[in-house]
Motif scaffolding. Structure first.
Motif, PDB file in Angstrom:
ATOM      1  N   ALA A 206       0.829  -1.151   0.079  1.00 32.38           N
ATOM      2  CA  ALA A 206      -0.007   0.094  -0.272  1.00 32.38           C
ATOM      3  C   ALA A 206       0.848   1.186  -0.135  1.00 32.38           C
ATOM      4  CB  ALA A 206      -0.870  -0.089   1.134  1.00 32.38           C
ATOM      5  N   PHE A 207       1.895   1.291   0.736  1.00 32.69           N
ATOM      6  CA  PHE A 207       2.937   2.516   0.828  1.00 32.69           C
ATOM      7  C   PHE A 207       3.405   2.707  -0.531  1.00 32.69           C
ATOM      8  CE2 PHE A 207       6.858   4.366   1.201  1.00 32.69           C
ATOM      9  CZ  PHE A 207       6.942   5.369   1.969  1.00 32.69           C
ATOM     10  N   HIS A 208       3.947   1.590  -1.160  1.00 31.87           N
ATOM     11  CA  HIS A 208       4.859   1.628  -2.677  1.00 31.87           C
ATOM     12  C   HIS A 208       3.543   2.117  -3.700  1.00 31.87           C
ATOM     13  CE1 HIS A 208       8.547   0.624  -1.328  1.00 31.87           C
ATOM     14  NE2 HIS A 208       8.210  -0.241  -0.785  1.00 31.87           N
ATOM     15  N   ALA A 209       2.286   1.704  -3.460  1.00 35.61           N
ATOM     16  CA  ALA A 209       1.462   2.040  -4.432  1.00 35.61           C
ATOM     17  C   ALA A 209       0.954   3.775  -4.411  1.00 35.61           C
ATOM     18  CB  ALA A 209       0.006   1.433  -4.137  1.00 35.61           C
ATOM     19  N   GLY A 210       0.980   3.986  -2.958  1.00 34.93           N
ATOM     20  CA  GLY A 210       0.771   5.572  -2.946  1.00 34.93           C
ATOM     21  C   GLY A 210       1.728   6.482  -3.419  1.00 34.93           C
ATOM     22  N   LEU A 211       3.214   5.999  -2.947  1.00 34.99           N
ATOM     23  CA  LEU A 211       4.315   6.768  -3.489  1.00 34.99           C
ATOM     24  C   LEU A 211       4.386   6.888  -5.122  1.00 34.99           C
ATOM     25  CD1 LEU A 211       7.229   7.945  -2.990  1.00 34.99           C
ATOM     26  CD2 LEU A 211       8.218   5.550  -3.184  1.00 34.99           C
ATOM     27  N   ALA A 212       4.108   5.655  -5.536  1.00 33.35           N
ATOM     28  CA  ALA A 212       3.988   5.499  -7.149  1.00 33.35           C
ATOM     29  C   ALA A 212       2.904   6.723  -7.463  1.00 33.35           C
ATOM     30  CB  ALA A 212       3.652   4.461  -7.577  1.00 33.35           C
ATOM     31  N   ALA A 213       1.760   6.764  -6.849  1.00 29.74           N
ATOM     32  CA  ALA A 213       0.713   7.580  -7.398  1.00 29.74           C
ATOM     33  C   ALA A 213       1.421   9.033  -7.554  1.00 29.74           C
ATOM     34  CB  ALA A 213      -0.395   7.524  -6.555  1.00 29.74           C
ATOM     35  N   ILE A 214       1.921   9.489  -6.408  1.00 28.12           N
ATOM     36  CA  ILE A 214       2.477  10.952  -5.947  1.00 28.12           C
ATOM     37  C   ILE A 214       3.524  11.054  -7.148  1.00 28.12           C
ATOM     38  CG2 ILE A 214       3.791  12.138  -4.780  1.00 28.12           C
ATOM     39  CD1 ILE A 214       2.388  10.950  -2.195  1.00 28.12           C
ATOM     40  N   LEU A 215       4.683  10.169  -7.254  1.00 24.06           N
ATOM     41  CA  LEU A 215       5.436  10.542  -8.559  1.00 24.06           C
ATOM     42  C   LEU A 215       5.001  10.224  -9.847  1.00 24.06           C
ATOM     43  CD1 LEU A 215       8.517   8.628  -6.989  1.00 24.06           C
ATOM     44  CD2 LEU A 215       7.973  11.026  -6.473  1.00 24.06           C
ATOM     45  N   ASP A 216       3.857   9.642 -10.113  1.00 25.12           N
ATOM     46  CA  ASP A 216       3.283   9.655 -11.365  1.00 25.12           C
ATOM     47  C   ASP A 216       2.817  10.883 -11.871  1.00 25.12           C
ATOM     48  OD1 ASP A 216       4.118   6.854 -11.768  1.00 25.12           O
ATOM     49  OD2 ASP A 216       2.081   6.212 -11.386  1.00 25.12           O
ATOM     50  N   SER A 217       2.093  11.430 -10.767  1.00 27.59           N
ATOM     51  CA  SER A 217       1.615  12.819 -11.037  1.00 27.59           C
ATOM     52  C   SER A 217       2.682  13.909 -11.086  1.00 27.59           C
ATOM     53  CB  SER A 217       0.649  12.959  -9.674  1.00 27.59           C
ATOM     54  OG  SER A 217       0.128  14.539  -9.884  1.00 27.59           O
ATOM     55  N   ALA A 218       3.604  13.740 -10.327  1.00 27.99           N
ATOM     56  CA  ALA A 218       4.690  14.874 -10.554  1.00 27.99           C
ATOM     57  C   ALA A 218       5.211  14.558 -12.208  1.00 27.99           C
ATOM     58  CB  ALA A 218       5.936  14.589  -9.584  1.00 27.99           C
ATOM     59  N   GLU A 219       5.581  13.415 -12.245  1.00 28.09           N
ATOM     60  CA  GLU A 219       6.261  13.226 -13.818  1.00 28.09           C
ATOM     61  C   GLU A 219       5.291  13.605 -14.869  1.00 28.09           C
ATOM     62  OE1 GLU A 219       9.199   9.975 -15.200  1.00 28.09           O
ATOM     63  OE2 GLU A 219       7.556   8.981 -14.350  1.00 28.09           O
ATOM     64  N   LEU A 220       3.851  13.275 -14.916  1.00 28.06           N
ATOM     65  CA  LEU A 220       3.156  13.750 -15.724  1.00 28.06           C
ATOM     66  C   LEU A 220       3.046  15.102 -15.923  1.00 28.06           C
ATOM     67  CD1 LEU A 220       0.982  12.779 -17.896  1.00 28.06           C
ATOM     68  CD2 LEU A 220      -0.886  12.977 -16.035  1.00 28.06           C
ATOM     69  N   GLU A 221       2.900  16.069 -14.742  1.00 21.74           N
ATOM     70  CA  GLU A 221       2.890  17.572 -14.726  1.00 21.74           C
ATOM     71  C   GLU A 221       4.095  17.913 -15.201  1.00 21.74           C
ATOM     72  OE1 GLU A 221       2.062  21.014 -11.462  1.00 21.74           O
ATOM     73  OE2 GLU A 221       1.242  19.032 -11.254  1.00 21.74           O
ATOM     74  N   SER A 222       5.538  17.433 -15.043  1.00 20.24           N
ATOM     75  CA  SER A 222       6.569  17.971 -15.297  1.00 20.24           C
ATOM     76  C   SER A 222       6.853  17.863 -17.052  1.00 20.24           C
ATOM     77  CB  SER A 222       7.730  17.252 -14.925  1.00 20.24           C
ATOM     78  OG  SER A 222       7.887  15.729 -15.433  1.00 20.24           O
ATOM     79  N   ARG A 223       5.742  17.113 -17.707  1.00 17.26           N
ATOM     80  CA  ARG A 223       5.955  16.961 -19.023  1.00 17.26           C
ATOM     81  C   ARG A 223       5.036  17.830 -19.767  1.00 17.26           C
ATOM     82  NH1 ARG A 223       5.720  10.416 -19.096  1.00 17.26           N
ATOM     83  NH2 ARG A 223       7.837   9.677 -18.602  1.00 17.26           N
TER      84      ARG A 223
END
Length: 224
Positions: A206-223
Protein backbone atom coordinates in the motif's frame (compact mmCIF):
# COMPACT_ATOMS: atom_id res chain seq x y z
CA UNK A 1 53.80 -9.43 36.53
CA UNK A 2 51.29 -8.74 33.79
CA UNK A 3 48.45 -6.52 34.95
CA UNK A 4 44.90 -7.85 34.40
CA UNK A 5 43.02 -6.22 31.57
CA UNK A 6 40.44 -3.83 32.90
CA UNK A 7 37.00 -3.45 31.40
CA UNK A 8 36.74 0.03 29.87
CA UNK A 9 34.58 2.43 31.83
CA UNK A 10 31.67 3.12 29.51
CA UNK A 11 30.61 6.04 31.68
CA UNK A 12 33.77 7.96 30.78
CA UNK A 13 32.76 7.86 27.11
CA UNK A 14 29.28 9.26 27.59
CA UNK A 15 28.75 11.92 24.93
CA UNK A 16 26.03 12.81 22.38
CA UNK A 17 27.44 10.44 19.77
CA UNK A 18 27.43 7.43 22.09
CA UNK A 19 23.99 8.28 23.38
CA UNK A 20 22.53 8.39 19.85
CA UNK A 21 24.26 5.10 18.98
CA UNK A 22 22.73 3.53 22.09
CA UNK A 23 19.28 4.81 21.11
CA UNK A 24 19.64 3.23 17.66
CA UNK A 25 20.71 -0.08 19.21
CA UNK A 26 17.75 -0.11 21.58
CA UNK A 27 15.29 0.83 18.84
CA UNK A 28 16.60 -2.05 16.74
CA UNK A 29 16.97 -4.68 19.46
CA UNK A 30 13.61 -4.02 21.13
CA UNK A 31 11.20 -3.31 18.26
CA UNK A 32 8.11 -3.69 20.41
CA UNK A 33 9.26 -1.39 23.19
CA UNK A 34 8.98 2.36 23.64
CA UNK A 35 12.28 4.12 24.21
CA UNK A 36 12.72 5.31 27.80
CA UNK A 37 15.56 7.17 29.44
CA UNK A 38 15.78 4.43 32.07
CA UNK A 39 16.45 1.80 29.39
CA UNK A 40 18.92 4.13 27.76
CA UNK A 41 20.83 4.45 31.02
CA UNK A 42 20.99 0.66 31.33
CA UNK A 43 22.23 0.33 27.75
CA UNK A 44 24.95 2.91 28.43
CA UNK A 45 25.81 1.43 31.85
CA UNK A 46 25.31 4.90 33.28
CA UNK A 47 22.99 6.76 35.58
CA UNK A 48 19.96 7.53 33.40
CA UNK A 49 19.99 11.17 34.49
CA UNK A 50 23.52 11.56 33.06
CA UNK A 51 22.09 11.79 29.53
CA UNK A 52 20.50 15.11 30.50
CA UNK A 53 23.95 16.65 30.59
CA UNK A 54 23.95 16.26 26.81
CA UNK A 55 20.25 16.44 25.88
CA UNK A 56 17.59 18.63 27.45
CA UNK A 57 14.91 15.93 27.54
CA UNK A 58 13.71 12.71 25.95
CA UNK A 59 12.31 14.51 22.90
CA UNK A 60 15.72 16.00 22.21
CA UNK A 61 17.27 12.51 22.34
CA UNK A 62 14.66 11.08 19.95
CA UNK A 63 15.10 14.11 17.68
CA UNK A 64 18.85 13.52 17.41
CA UNK A 65 18.40 9.80 16.72
CA UNK A 66 15.76 10.44 14.05
CA UNK A 67 18.06 12.98 12.43
CA UNK A 68 20.70 10.26 12.24
CA UNK A 69 18.24 8.03 10.35
CA UNK A 70 17.67 10.78 7.77
CA UNK A 71 21.42 11.15 7.38
CA UNK A 72 22.06 7.41 7.07
CA UNK A 73 19.31 7.08 4.46
CA UNK A 74 20.85 9.86 2.37
CA UNK A 75 24.32 8.32 2.67
CA UNK A 76 23.04 4.99 1.37
CA UNK A 77 21.45 6.71 -1.62
CA UNK A 78 24.64 8.64 -2.31
CA UNK A 79 26.70 5.45 -2.24
CA UNK A 80 24.55 4.10 -5.09
CA UNK A 81 25.74 6.98 -7.27
CA UNK A 82 24.30 10.31 -8.35
CA UNK A 83 23.98 9.38 -12.01
CA UNK A 84 20.40 8.17 -11.55
CA UNK A 85 17.54 10.32 -12.79
CA UNK A 86 15.43 12.30 -10.34
CA UNK A 87 12.67 9.70 -9.90
CA UNK A 88 14.77 6.60 -9.10
CA UNK A 89 16.87 8.74 -6.73
CA UNK A 90 13.73 9.83 -4.89
CA UNK A 91 12.34 6.29 -4.85
CA UNK A 92 15.63 5.01 -3.48
CA UNK A 93 15.74 7.64 -0.73
CA UNK A 94 12.15 7.03 0.38
CA UNK A 95 12.74 3.26 0.39
CA UNK A 96 15.86 3.70 2.52
CA UNK A 97 14.07 5.99 4.97
CA UNK A 98 11.11 3.63 5.30
CA UNK A 99 13.51 0.73 5.84
CA UNK A 100 15.28 2.73 8.56
CA UNK A 101 11.94 3.29 10.30
CA UNK A 102 11.09 -0.42 10.00
CA UNK A 103 14.45 -1.39 11.50
CA UNK A 104 14.04 1.17 14.31
CA UNK A 105 10.26 1.20 14.90
CA UNK A 106 10.47 2.93 18.30
CA UNK A 107 11.89 5.93 16.43
CA UNK A 108 9.88 5.57 13.23
CA UNK A 109 6.63 5.61 15.20
CA UNK A 110 7.45 9.14 16.37
CA UNK A 111 8.71 10.50 13.05
CA UNK A 112 5.54 12.30 11.98
CA UNK A 113 5.17 14.28 15.20
CA UNK A 114 8.82 15.33 15.68
CA UNK A 115 10.87 17.69 13.52
CA UNK A 116 14.57 17.12 14.11
CA UNK A 117 15.84 20.60 13.09
CA UNK A 118 19.15 18.85 12.44
CA UNK A 119 21.51 18.53 9.48
CA UNK A 120 20.10 15.14 8.49
CA UNK A 121 16.56 16.37 8.00
CA UNK A 122 17.68 19.62 6.38
CA UNK A 123 19.84 17.71 3.91
CA UNK A 124 16.91 15.37 3.23
CA UNK A 125 14.61 18.29 2.47
CA UNK A 126 17.25 19.79 0.17
CA UNK A 127 17.65 16.43 -1.57
CA UNK A 128 13.91 16.04 -2.22
CA UNK A 129 13.61 19.63 -3.46
CA UNK A 130 16.60 19.09 -5.76
CA UNK A 131 15.08 15.95 -7.27
CA UNK A 132 11.73 17.64 -7.86
CA UNK A 133 13.48 20.67 -9.37
CA UNK A 134 15.36 18.37 -11.75
CA UNK A 135 12.01 16.91 -12.77
CA UNK A 136 11.27 20.26 -14.44
CA UNK A 137 8.34 21.24 -12.24
CA UNK A 138 7.44 24.93 -11.79
CA UNK A 139 8.80 26.39 -8.54
CA UNK A 140 5.44 26.49 -6.77
CA UNK A 141 4.75 22.89 -7.75
CA UNK A 142 8.13 21.76 -6.42
CA UNK A 143 6.96 22.73 -2.92
CA UNK A 144 3.51 21.25 -3.59
CA UNK A 145 4.97 17.83 -4.39
CA UNK A 146 7.52 18.08 -1.59
CA UNK A 147 4.65 18.58 0.86
CA UNK A 148 2.70 15.66 -0.57
CA UNK A 149 5.70 13.33 -0.58
CA UNK A 150 7.02 14.31 2.85
CA UNK A 151 3.67 14.15 4.64
CA UNK A 152 2.78 10.85 2.98
CA UNK A 153 6.13 9.20 3.75
CA UNK A 154 6.24 10.30 7.38
CA UNK A 155 2.57 9.62 8.09
CA UNK A 156 2.50 6.11 6.66
CA UNK A 157 6.04 5.42 7.86
CA UNK A 158 4.87 6.28 11.38
CA UNK A 159 1.86 4.00 11.00
CA UNK A 160 3.92 1.06 9.73
CA UNK A 161 6.42 1.54 12.56
CA UNK A 162 3.62 1.55 15.13
CA UNK A 163 2.25 -1.61 13.51
CA UNK A 164 5.65 -3.29 13.87
CA UNK A 165 5.80 -2.26 17.52
CA UNK A 166 2.48 -4.04 17.98
CA UNK A 167 3.46 -7.00 15.78
CA UNK A 168 7.29 -7.15 15.81
CA UNK A 169 7.48 -10.07 13.38
CA UNK A 170 5.26 -8.47 10.73
CA UNK A 171 8.04 -6.30 9.21
CA UNK A 172 5.36 -4.22 7.50
CA UNK A 173 3.54 -7.17 5.96
CA UNK A 174 0.44 -7.09 8.15
CA UNK A 175 -2.69 -7.33 5.94
CA UNK A 176 -3.98 -3.90 4.96
CA UNK A 177 -7.59 -5.03 5.48
CA UNK A 178 -8.78 -7.42 8.16
CA UNK A 179 -9.79 -10.84 6.78
CA UNK A 180 -13.17 -10.28 8.42
CA UNK A 181 -13.96 -7.67 5.75
CA UNK A 182 -14.22 -10.44 3.15
CA UNK A 183 -16.57 -12.74 5.05
CA UNK A 184 -19.75 -11.12 3.75
CA UNK A 185 -19.46 -9.38 0.40
CA UNK A 186 -23.09 -9.52 -0.69
CA UNK A 187 -24.25 -6.03 -1.62
CA UNK A 188 -20.72 -4.77 -2.26
CA UNK A 189 -20.06 -5.67 -5.91
CA UNK A 190 -16.71 -3.91 -6.22
CA UNK A 191 -15.41 -5.45 -3.01
CA UNK A 192 -16.46 -8.81 -4.39
CA UNK A 193 -14.83 -8.10 -7.75
CA UNK A 194 -11.49 -7.01 -6.28
CA UNK A 195 -11.41 -9.08 -3.11
CA UNK A 196 -8.51 -11.31 -4.21
CA UNK A 197 -6.26 -8.32 -4.93
CA UNK A 198 -7.40 -6.55 -1.77
CA UNK A 199 -6.56 -9.62 0.30
CA UNK A 200 -2.99 -9.50 -1.05
CA UNK A 201 -2.48 -5.92 0.09
CA UNK A 202 -0.21 -5.35 3.05
CA UNK A 203 1.19 -2.15 4.53
CA UNK A 204 4.31 -2.09 2.37
CA UNK A 205 2.51 -2.71 -0.92
CA UNK A 206 0.00 0.00 0.00
CA UNK A 207 2.86 2.37 0.81
CA UNK A 208 4.59 1.81 -2.52
CA UNK A 209 1.30 2.17 -4.40
CA UNK A 210 0.75 5.60 -2.85
CA UNK A 211 4.34 6.65 -3.51
CA UNK A 212 4.02 5.65 -7.16
CA UNK A 213 0.79 7.65 -7.48
CA UNK A 214 2.47 10.82 -6.16
CA UNK A 215 5.51 10.44 -8.41
CA UNK A 216 3.39 9.49 -11.44
CA UNK A 217 1.49 12.73 -10.97
CA UNK A 218 4.70 14.77 -10.63
CA UNK A 219 6.19 13.12 -13.71
CA UNK A 220 3.07 13.75 -15.78
CA UNK A 221 2.90 17.39 -14.71
CA UNK A 222 6.60 17.93 -15.46
CA UNK A 223 6.01 16.90 -19.09
CA UNK A 224 3.32 19.49 -19.78
Amino acid sequence: MEQPTQTPDRRSRLDPENIVEAVLRLARQEPGERLTVRKLGLELDADATAVYRHFRNRDAIVRAALDRLFLLSLERVASAGSELAWRPRLESYVAELLNAFIQHPALGSESFAIDTYGPGELQAIEFVLQCLTEAGLPEDRVVHYYAALESYTLALGTGISAEIQRLPDSEGHDPWLSPGVFVRLSGYPLLEKHHAALQRLDSLTAFHAGLAAILDSAELESRR
